[in-house]
Design an enzyme around this catalytic site. Structure first.
Site, short mmCIF file in Angstrom:
data_model
loop_
_atom_site.label_atom_id
_atom_site.label_comp_id
_atom_site.label_asym_id
_atom_site.label_seq_id
_atom_site.Cartn_x
_atom_site.Cartn_y
_atom_site.Cartn_z
N LEU A 70 36.63 42.32 40.64
CA LEU A 70 37.03 41.77 39.35
C LEU A 70 37.75 40.45 39.52
O LEU A 70 38.58 40.31 40.43
CB LEU A 70 37.96 42.75 38.63
CG LEU A 70 37.42 44.15 38.37
CD1 LEU A 70 38.52 45.04 37.85
CD2 LEU A 70 36.26 44.08 37.40
N SER A 108 41.89 30.61 43.54
CA SER A 108 42.06 32.05 43.51
C SER A 108 42.82 32.62 44.69
O SER A 108 42.82 32.04 45.78
CB SER A 108 40.68 32.73 43.52
OG SER A 108 39.86 32.28 42.48
N ILE A 119 40.41 42.51 43.76
CA ILE A 119 40.98 41.86 42.58
C ILE A 119 41.18 40.38 42.91
O ILE A 119 41.89 40.05 43.87
CB ILE A 119 42.32 42.50 42.18
CG1 ILE A 119 42.17 44.02 41.99
CG2 ILE A 119 42.90 41.81 40.96
CD1 ILE A 119 41.21 44.43 40.90
N GLU A 120 40.57 39.52 42.13
CA GLU A 120 40.72 38.08 42.27
C GLU A 120 41.52 37.59 41.07
O GLU A 120 41.19 37.91 39.93
CB GLU A 120 39.35 37.41 42.31
CG GLU A 120 39.37 35.91 42.41
CD GLU A 120 37.96 35.31 42.44
OE1 GLU A 120 37.88 34.06 42.50
OE2 GLU A 120 36.97 36.06 42.40
N ILE A 121 42.58 36.84 41.33
CA ILE A 121 43.37 36.24 40.26
C ILE A 121 43.27 34.73 40.42
O ILE A 121 43.50 34.20 41.51
CB ILE A 121 44.83 36.70 40.30
CG1 ILE A 121 44.91 38.23 40.25
CG2 ILE A 121 45.62 36.08 39.13
CD1 ILE A 121 46.30 38.78 40.43
#
Length: 126
Positions: A70, A108, A119-121
């Site tokens: 995500l 990211s 999890i990619e932010i």
């Protein structure tokens, strides 16, 4: 035909650990709705939570914890995200790195949730 994503479903093995991660580390809001079901709300979207073995029907053909990758766009600069993740004791496994997002270039960091989903932010780049 399709305008936007409304929600997706996350299957987990340990709902308490998953709730702690998505609310405590990522800052999403826990919502309880119809029949005691739970979801994580953020912006105009949500992630419905299923527990492996007691998923809501209908469900994906093979719901498997740990199979998601995500990417979330942050509401603040990535350096502030990194500081918040460090303060929460989260482990960043990669980044910051530049990637290609849906609408522009992004910067990211990557981490894993309790079920090892990736999890990619990210922050949008000009």
């Amino acid at each position: 035909m399709i305008d936007h994503l409304d929600h997706l479903v996350l299957t987990c093995t340990d709902p308490d650990a998953t709730i702690a991660f998505y609310t405590g580390v990522l800052g999403m809001q826990l919502e309880t709705f119809r029949g005691g079901r739970q979801a994580f709300r953020f912006g105009n979207q949500k992630i419905n939570l299923h527990v492996r073995g007691s998923e809501f029907e209908p469900k994906a053909h093979l719901p498997v914890p740990g199979a998601l990758d995500l990417c979330f766009i942050a509401d603040r600069p990535l350096d502030d995200v990194i500081a918040a993740l460090n303060a929460a004791g989260a482990t960043i496994i990669d980044g910051p790195v530049e990637r290609t997002g849906a609408t522009s270039r992004i910067r990211s960091v990557y981490l894993r949730d309790p079920d090892l989903n990736l999890i990619e932010i990210s922050e949008l780049m000009a």
